[in-house]
Design an enzyme around this catalytic site. Structure first.
Site, PDB file in Angstrom:
ATOM      1  N   ASP A  19       0.828  -1.251   0.088  1.00  0.00           N
ATOM      2  CA  ASP A  19      -0.248   0.154   0.008  1.00  0.00           C
ATOM      3  C   ASP A  19       0.896   1.336  -0.030  1.00  0.00           C
ATOM      4  O   ASP A  19       2.133   1.420   0.143  1.00  0.00           O
ATOM      5  CB  ASP A  19      -0.897  -0.195   1.060  1.00  0.00           C
ATOM      6  CG  ASP A  19      -0.258   0.080   2.547  1.00  0.00           C
ATOM      7  OD1 ASP A  19       0.412   0.855   2.691  1.00  0.00           O
ATOM      8  OD2 ASP A  19      -0.593  -0.879   3.646  1.00  0.00           O
ATOM      9  N   LYS A  20       0.188   2.340   0.074  1.00  0.00           N
ATOM     10  CA  LYS A  20       1.084   3.728  -0.343  1.00  0.00           C
ATOM     11  C   LYS A  20       1.900   4.096   0.770  1.00  0.00           C
ATOM     12  O   LYS A  20       2.888   4.650   0.542  1.00  0.00           O
ATOM     13  CB  LYS A  20      -0.003   4.715  -0.456  1.00  0.00           C
ATOM     14  CG  LYS A  20       0.567   6.090  -0.557  1.00  0.00           C
ATOM     15  CD  LYS A  20      -0.370   7.388  -0.659  1.00  0.00           C
ATOM     16  CE  LYS A  20       0.175   8.429  -0.789  1.00  0.00           C
ATOM     17  NZ  LYS A  20      -0.892   9.714  -0.756  1.00  0.00           N
TER      18      LYS A  20
END
Length: 236
Positions: free
Chosen positions: A105-106
């Site tokens: 994820d980011k």
């Protein structure tokens, strides 16, 4: 060309993973000879395949495998309609069309694999592969054996219990614990949700290994090709 399943053809051409190809087919974005494709369709070299009306040009593509050290702040996709930074921004010198195997994820960082070899990607992400991924996770608070046992034995996420995991404490100091977490699944934001379930706030999450393939000293944002020896480490 012997008849081949449509999703396998799309992955072999470096368009996307098989799973993503299935999503495209279900969404009605893929046509074969002008007709909407269906899951299970097979094609030969005589068939015209299009995605969103654009014909796929067949090519004999050399297989490519690279390791990327994904920094925080980048999303694991090849494009983003909201203009966010993506991993493709880190691959400017790569000419092949590659797609990621799994995601980070980011706000997570670390080891990410990219390839144009759909069969290879499938071997890694398939549930039966049972390949452990290792993460170094920094959380706030004190972690005791009771919390470790809960995490190791499975947490309910989305109505399903996670597989047993391997978790050890690397270090602890007032208000901070560093965990080494090994999981063989890849559910969306799984480790963050596992920690949240026992009231642990994740401050940093870094993937360091896939199987025994280690990120090592590769700098954030850098990438390198993988050798046959590197690839073999994944399945050990």
């Amino acid at each position: 060309m012997e008849p081949v399943r449509l999703q396998k053809f799309l992955s072999e051409q470096g368009i996307c993973s098989r799973r993503r190809a299935e999503e495209f087919i279900i969404a009605g974005k893929v046509t074969v000879n002008g007709k909407p494709a269906k899951l299970g369709d097979k094609i030969t070299e005589k068939d015209k395949v299009c995605i969103n009306g654009e014909q796929i040009r067949r090519k004999n593509q050399e297989k490519a495998y690279i390791m990327l050290h994904k920094p925080r702040g980048f999303i694991t996709t090849l494009s983003d309609e909201r203009g966010r930074k993506t991993i493709i921004d880190l691959l400017g010198d790569i000419n092949e069309r590659l797609y990621p195997i799994g995601r980070l994820d980011k706000d997570s960082e670390g080891l990410l694999l990219l390839t144009n070899d759909g069969d290879f990607a499938q071997k890694i992400i398939h549930p039966r592969a049972d390949i452990f991924k290792t993460y170094r996770v920094t959380v706030t608070g004190f972690v005791d054996e009771n919390i470790l046992d809960k995490l190791r034995n499975g947490i309910t996420i989305g109505g399903a219990i996670t597989k047993q995991s391997k978790i050890e404490i690397e270090s602890q100091s007032p208000g901070r614990t560093v965990l080494i977490i090994k999981i063989s699944e890849g559910r969306n934001r799984q480790i963050r949700k596992m920690c949240e379930s026992v009231n642990l706030d994740v401050k940093r999450l870094k993937r360091t290994h896939i199987g025994k393939l280690a990120l090592g000293m590769l700098p954030p944002g850098a990438h390198k090709p993988l050798t046959d020896k590197d690839l073999s480490q994944i399945f050990k």
